[in-house]
Design a protein around this motif. Structure first.
Motif, PDB file in Angstrom:
ATOM      1  N   TYR A 503       7.479 -10.457   8.374  1.00  0.00           N
ATOM      2  CA  TYR A 503       8.769 -10.407   7.675  1.00  0.00           C
ATOM      3  C   TYR A 503       8.673 -11.138   6.333  1.00  0.00           C
ATOM      4  N   THR A 504       8.039 -12.288   6.329  1.00  0.00           N
ATOM      5  CA  THR A 504       7.926 -13.074   5.100  1.00  0.00           C
ATOM      6  C   THR A 504       7.021 -12.378   4.088  1.00  0.00           C
ATOM      7  N   ALA A 505       5.912 -11.821   4.564  1.00  0.00           N
ATOM      8  CA  ALA A 505       5.003 -11.114   3.660  1.00  0.00           C
ATOM      9  C   ALA A 505       5.676  -9.892   3.053  1.00  0.00           C
ATOM     10  N   GLU A 506       6.377  -9.124   3.891  1.00  0.00           N
ATOM     11  CA  GLU A 506       7.072  -7.934   3.397  1.00  0.00           C
ATOM     12  C   GLU A 506       8.152  -8.324   2.392  1.00  0.00           C
ATOM     13  N   VAL A 509       6.474  -9.091  -0.973  1.00  0.00           N
ATOM     14  CA  VAL A 509       6.005  -7.870  -1.638  1.00  0.00           C
ATOM     15  C   VAL A 509       7.177  -7.090  -2.218  1.00  0.00           C
ATOM     16  N   LEU A 510       8.246  -6.938  -1.447  1.00  0.00           N
ATOM     17  CA  LEU A 510       9.410  -6.179  -1.920  1.00  0.00           C
ATOM     18  C   LEU A 510      10.072  -6.852  -3.113  1.00  0.00           C
ATOM     19  N   ARG A 532      -0.002 -11.004  -2.947  1.00  0.00           N
ATOM     20  CA  ARG A 532      -1.270 -10.540  -2.377  1.00  0.00           C
ATOM     21  C   ARG A 532      -1.992 -11.643  -1.602  1.00  0.00           C
ATOM     22  N   VAL A 533      -1.947 -12.854  -2.095  1.00  0.00           N
ATOM     23  CA  VAL A 533      -2.579 -13.947  -1.359  1.00  0.00           C
ATOM     24  C   VAL A 533      -1.851 -14.179  -0.037  1.00  0.00           C
ATOM     25  N   TYR A 534      -0.526 -14.206  -0.082  1.00  0.00           N
ATOM     26  CA  TYR A 534       0.231 -14.455   1.145  1.00  0.00           C
ATOM     27  C   TYR A 534      -0.048 -13.369   2.181  1.00  0.00           C
ATOM     28  N   LEU A 535      -0.049 -12.106   1.745  1.00  0.00           N
ATOM     29  CA  LEU A 535      -0.294 -11.010   2.676  1.00  0.00           C
ATOM     30  C   LEU A 535      -1.715 -11.066   3.222  1.00  0.00           C
TER      31      LEU A 535
END
Length: 596
Positions: A503-506, A509-510, A532-535
């Motif tokens: 949820y946090t990564a999405e 990105v959004l 990108r690093v977080y994902l």
């Protein structure tokens, strides 16, 4: 805020549904008025609160109460209060923004949040019109301060196990309360207490109790590891006579008050943690630029830049998720109002709808703050361990947040439990997507599929696969354990951690996709790096949590099949995170503050 042209989704639906970047709220959308309110909060903390931190920690008589009155006079308590009770009637994200704004004030936001949340909202949402007219205007201006009495020596997480009793008087005009409450924030100076007790031994009920009621007494200030400046005392009720008109809500329905208010409190706690986090990152950057070793500022060294960048990445990511969820709550509230619900019913219903996200963000917000202050101590080195430097207080104060508003363990299990219950009730179509994932596991991968295009095309594909990993693991858990799943707490926490990271990564990105679409990719280059690093890290973590769950639930051919599926769903291209982190850190080092 205009929300009519945005999609209204359901709580927990992120697991089975893709969200368009244009449908998420980003902090860049805050209006000038909202930014001014935020700046007022930052200035209040800088000018009024932080110069008094040592005196607050020593519980100087009347000091915190005076600060609370000043905050009330500035209008900081009335952001989300309806105009008829003296408030500004602003939207939910504005309330989150104000909470973030005061979040860097150490003990002050604890007193602030207890008053504006659990101290006021139970009356606003569950009180009679007479109760609202009597209490809310004075609580809004800060003339009166509120407190919330739920926890007892024998009932913490098990709130409904409270043993305090309420007995109807012989004349039927009042209830007589007896019991003991502990860890009560603002107890040293609050005027109004929301007290929970059992009527007839088993009807959990809320009451409004005023400070000067005979029989209401208080313990000494607790000696705490952190947040020492907040007033925390035990509250004793000895034949406390409360008029029956001060019953809050319905007899036996106190759980509705307690649990619904906690949904709002959880996401607000995440916002307060965010405010503290941003201040700590800036403090870390400034020190790294000032501290010279080997004839160079330590901000020149890769190891320090890695720490600064990671502080910023996690801060930016959780901020993205908080305000995404905040706007979803607001949109749902507006939809419920359009359906004819009252103001109170609409916000409570919206918060209840997104209780999953509120629980997840409470976990992520508090754990990001803990990570950031821990790295802050490390950046300061030996000085970080000194009580004469700022990281000492920040480190101690942060720790309570993983316990407040339900422990993080409770919130992890709650989040998964609520998602599964939504599925069982038919509120979320989990079965269809879960079965599709099972079929995909048995199918040969389509290596000839056309690759999507766009800034985050690869990232969206990765996130979609991570959601499949969640459905695969959760579906296996449901099949394996059925009605006994609640006992498998380790597995539930594995699934929760997968969901929180996705949820946090999405959300990150959004947010970046939307802002880059408006300002251009060059202007958002560092934020693109952050996403990108977080994902990239989230992929590895989802794989780890998934493997832990699969290994504990299965064996043999089934385990091998699920492990292969997990490997397929957590596959991502290698990414040079080192260089990205250097770029992220460099912008802060140059500006000498958190800039994202």
């Amino acid at each position: 805020m205009e929300v009519s042209n945005k999609a209204v989704i359901k709580g927990g639906e992120f697991i089975i549904k893709e969200t368009d970047a244009q449908d998420v709220f980003t902090p860049a959308e805050f209006s000038e008025e909202q930014r001014l309110m935020y700046q007022t909060c930052l200035d209040f903390v800088t000018n009024e609160v932080n110069p008094l931190l040592e005196r607050l920690d020593n519980h100087e008589e009347g000091l915190m109460e005076d600060l609370m009155k000043k905050a009330g006079e500035l209008g900081l308590f009335g952001v989300s209060i309806p105009a008829e009770y003296g408030g500004f009637d602003m939207d939910f994200n504005t309330a989150l923004l104000v909470t973030e704004g005061v979040g860097g004030g150490h003990s002050f936001p604890v007193a602030f949040a207890a008053h504006t949340g659990i101290g006021m909202l139970p009356i606003l949402y569950f009180g009679t019109e007479e109760q609202k007219q009597k209490y809310i205007p004075k609580l809004t201006t800060g003339e009166w301060i509120g407190a919330y009495c739920l926890t007892e020596p024998g009932s913490g997480s098990d709130a409904l196990g409270a043993r305090s009793k309420a007995v109807l008087s012989e004349d039927g005009e009042s209830y007589v309360l007896n019991g003991q409450k502990m860890w009560i924030t603002n107890a040293g100076f609050a005027h109004v207490f929301i007290v929970f007790a059992q009527v007839d031994g088993d009807k959990f009920t809320g009451f409004i109790v005023e400070r000067d009621t005979p029989g209401l007494t208080f313990g000494n200030e607790e000696h705490k590891m952190g947040i020492r400046g907040s007033s925390t005392r035990q509250v004793f009720l000895s034949d406390v006579k409360v008029p029956k008109e001060n019953v809050l809500g319905e007899i036996g329905k106190g759980h509705l008050i307690a649990f619904n208010i906690l949904n709002i409190g959880r996401i607000k706690l995440a916002a307060a943690c965010l405010g503290a986090t941003k201040r700590v990152v800036t403090t870390s950057v400034k020190y790294a630029n000032e501290r010279v070793q080997f004839k160079l500022p330590i901000s020149k060294f890769g190891a320090i830049r890695h720490k600064l960048a990671e502080q910023a990445i996690r801060t930016y990511a959780v901020e993205s998720a908080i305000y995404r969820a905040g706007m979803d709550i607001h949109r749902m509230e507006q939809e419920l109002i359009a359906q004819g619900k009252s103001y109170s019913e609409a916000l409570l219903g919206a918060a209840r709808e997104f209780a999953v996200e509120c629980a997840m963000l409470k976990v992520e917000g508090s754990e990001v703050l803990d990570f950031v202050v821990d790295e802050g101590v490390q950046i300061f080195g030996g000085y970080g361990f000194s009580a004469d430097y700022p990281m000492d207080r920040a480190y101690r104060d942060s720790r309570i947040n993983r316990i407040f508003e339900g422990t993080n363990e409770i919130n992890r299990m709650l989040a998964v439990d609520m998602i599964l219950k939504k599925g069982l009730k038919g509120e979320l179509d989990l079965m269809g997507p879960a079965q599709a994932v099972q079929q995909e596991l048995m199918a040969i991968p389509d290596f000839g599929a056309e690759e999507p295009t766009g800034l985050f095309a690869a990232e969206h594909k990765t996130i979609k696969n991570l959601k499949k990993a969640i459905l695969m693991v959760a579906g296996t858990a449901v099949q394996k354990y059925m009605n006994s799943l609640a006992k498998e707490q380790e597995v539930l926490m594995n699934i929760a951690d997968m969901a929180i990271k996705v949820y946090t990564a999405e959300s990150t990105v959004l947010r970046v996709e939307r802002e880059a679409g408006e300002k251009g990719e060059e202007a958002l280059a560092n934020q693109i790096d952050i996403a990108r690093v977080y994902l990239s890290d989230a992929v590895d973590l989802v794989n780890k949590y998934g493997k832990d769950a699969i290994a504990s639930m299965t064996e043999g051919d089934e385990q091998r099949l699920l492990a292969l599926g997990l490997k397929r769903f957590t596959k991502a291209e290698l990414f040079n995170a080192k260089e990205a982190r250097r770029r992220i850190a460099a912008a802060m080092i140059e500006a000498n503050e958190y800039v994202y």
